[in-house]
Design a protein around this motif. Structure first.
Motif, short mmCIF file in Angstrom:
data_model
loop_
_atom_site.label_atom_id
_atom_site.label_comp_id
_atom_site.label_asym_id
_atom_site.label_seq_id
_atom_site.Cartn_x
_atom_site.Cartn_y
_atom_site.Cartn_z
N MET A 1 0.84 -1.19 0.00
CA MET A 1 0.00 0.00 0.00
C MET A 1 0.88 1.25 0.00
SD MET A 1 -3.18 -0.54 2.49
CE MET A 1 -3.59 -2.18 2.97
N ARG A 2 0.38 2.24 -0.69
CA ARG A 2 1.17 3.46 -0.75
C ARG A 2 0.56 4.59 0.06
NH1 ARG A 2 0.08 6.11 -6.65
NH2 ARG A 2 -2.17 6.07 -6.50
N ALA A 3 -0.60 4.39 0.65
CA ALA A 3 -1.25 5.42 1.44
C ALA A 3 -1.78 4.82 2.74
CB ALA A 3 -2.40 6.04 0.65
N SER A 4 -2.21 5.68 3.63
CA SER A 4 -2.75 5.19 4.89
C SER A 4 -4.17 4.65 4.67
CB SER A 4 -2.80 6.32 5.91
OG SER A 4 -3.80 7.26 5.56
N GLU A 5 -4.60 3.83 5.59
CA GLU A 5 -5.95 3.27 5.52
C GLU A 5 -7.00 4.39 5.49
OE1 GLU A 5 -8.78 0.56 8.38
OE2 GLU A 5 -6.65 0.10 8.30
N LYS A 6 -6.75 5.44 6.26
CA LYS A 6 -7.68 6.58 6.33
C LYS A 6 -7.82 7.25 4.96
CE LYS A 6 -8.49 10.90 8.76
NZ LYS A 6 -8.02 12.14 8.26
N ILE A 7 -6.72 7.46 4.26
CA ILE A 7 -6.77 8.09 2.94
C ILE A 7 -7.52 7.19 1.96
CG2 ILE A 7 -5.41 8.88 0.96
CD1 ILE A 7 -5.28 10.79 3.30
N TYR A 8 -7.27 5.88 1.98
CA TYR A 8 -7.99 4.97 1.10
C TYR A 8 -9.50 5.02 1.36
CZ TYR A 8 -3.74 2.69 -0.66
OH TYR A 8 -2.55 2.41 -1.28
N GLU A 9 -9.89 5.15 2.61
CA GLU A 9 -11.32 5.24 2.94
C GLU A 9 -11.90 6.57 2.45
OE1 GLU A 9 -11.51 4.60 7.16
OE2 GLU A 9 -10.89 2.49 6.96
N GLU A 10 -11.17 7.65 2.64
CA GLU A 10 -11.66 8.96 2.20
C GLU A 10 -11.79 9.02 0.68
OE1 GLU A 10 -8.99 11.83 3.88
OE2 GLU A 10 -9.79 11.56 5.90
N VAL A 11 -10.81 8.48 -0.02
CA VAL A 11 -10.87 8.46 -1.49
C VAL A 11 -12.06 7.64 -1.96
CG1 VAL A 11 -9.69 7.66 -3.59
CG2 VAL A 11 -8.41 8.89 -1.83
N ALA A 12 -12.26 6.47 -1.39
CA ALA A 12 -13.37 5.61 -1.80
C ALA A 12 -14.72 6.28 -1.55
CB ALA A 12 -13.30 4.27 -1.08
N GLU A 13 -14.85 6.99 -0.45
CA GLU A 13 -16.09 7.70 -0.16
C GLU A 13 -16.39 8.77 -1.22
OE1 GLU A 13 -18.52 7.41 2.05
OE2 GLU A 13 -17.64 5.84 3.29
N LEU A 14 -15.35 9.37 -1.75
CA LEU A 14 -15.50 10.44 -2.74
C LEU A 14 -15.57 9.92 -4.18
CD1 LEU A 14 -12.91 12.86 -1.16
CD2 LEU A 14 -15.39 13.23 -1.27
N CYS A 15 -15.24 8.68 -4.39
CA CYS A 15 -15.13 8.13 -5.74
C CYS A 15 -16.48 7.70 -6.30
CB CYS A 15 -14.18 6.94 -5.72
SG CYS A 15 -13.89 6.27 -7.37
N SER A 16 -16.83 8.25 -7.45
CA SER A 16 -18.10 7.90 -8.09
C SER A 16 -18.05 6.53 -8.75
CB SER A 16 -18.46 8.95 -9.14
OG SER A 16 -17.46 9.00 -10.13
N SER A 17 -16.86 5.96 -8.90
CA SER A 17 -16.71 4.65 -9.55
C SER A 17 -16.38 3.54 -8.57
CB SER A 17 -15.64 4.73 -10.63
OG SER A 17 -16.04 5.59 -11.66
N TYR A 18 -16.50 3.81 -7.26
CA TYR A 18 -16.22 2.77 -6.27
C TYR A 18 -17.14 1.58 -6.53
CZ TYR A 18 -16.10 0.12 -1.98
OH TYR A 18 -15.97 -0.90 -1.08
N ALA A 19 -16.54 0.40 -6.60
CA ALA A 19 -17.30 -0.83 -6.83
C ALA A 19 -16.76 -1.91 -5.90
CB ALA A 19 -17.15 -1.27 -8.28
N PRO A 20 -17.56 -2.31 -4.91
CA PRO A 20 -17.09 -3.32 -3.96
C PRO A 20 -16.65 -4.60 -4.65
CG PRO A 20 -19.28 -2.51 -3.38
CD PRO A 20 -18.94 -1.94 -4.70
N ASP A 21 -15.59 -5.16 -4.15
CA ASP A 21 -15.05 -6.39 -4.73
C ASP A 21 -15.03 -7.48 -3.68
OD1 ASP A 21 -13.80 -8.10 -6.54
OD2 ASP A 21 -11.81 -7.50 -5.89
N GLY A 22 -15.68 -8.58 -3.98
CA GLY A 22 -15.59 -9.74 -3.12
C GLY A 22 -16.55 -9.80 -1.95
N CYS A 23 -17.47 -8.86 -1.82
CA CYS A 23 -18.40 -8.94 -0.69
C CYS A 23 -19.79 -9.36 -1.15
CB CYS A 23 -18.47 -7.61 0.07
SG CYS A 23 -19.31 -6.29 -0.80
N GLY A 24 -19.99 -9.57 -2.44
CA GLY A 24 -21.30 -9.96 -2.95
C GLY A 24 -22.28 -8.81 -2.97
N CYS A 25 -21.79 -7.60 -2.90
CA CYS A 25 -22.64 -6.41 -2.87
C CYS A 25 -22.74 -5.82 -4.26
CB CYS A 25 -22.03 -5.36 -1.94
SG CYS A 25 -21.62 -5.99 -0.31
N SER A 26 -23.83 -5.13 -4.50
CA SER A 26 -23.99 -4.53 -5.82
C SER A 26 -23.75 -3.02 -5.80
CB SER A 26 -25.39 -4.82 -6.35
OG SER A 26 -26.36 -4.32 -5.47
#
Length: 65
Positions: free
Chosen positions: A1-26
């Motif tokens: 990983m190149r960033a902190s867990e907090k940054i990855y969470e913040e980016v994902a919250e802001l990302c319009s293309s976030y797509a969960p992988d591996g949780c069976g969620c749509s």
């Protein structure tokens, strides 16, 4: 990983293309895990976003400061 867990969470919250992988969620609203780049299908090899949105989001929202 190149960033902190907090940054990855913040980016994902802001990302319009976030797509969960591996949780069976749509959608983001269905996820049972924390929303994070590391749980997104576009985050490959545990290192980068294959659709090149990570850096844009970090820069546009000044998350690296």
């Amino acid at each position: 990983m190149r960033a902190s867990e907090k940054i990855y969470e913040e980016v994902a919250e802001l990302c319009s293309s976030y797509a969960p992988d591996g949780c069976g969620c749509s959608t983001r609203n269905d996820t049972r895990e924390k929303v994070s780049c590391v749980t997104c299908k576009h985050f490959v090899d545990g290192a980068y976003c294959d659709i090149d949105l990570y850096d844009q989001i970090v820069l546009n929202h000044k998350l690296d400061q």
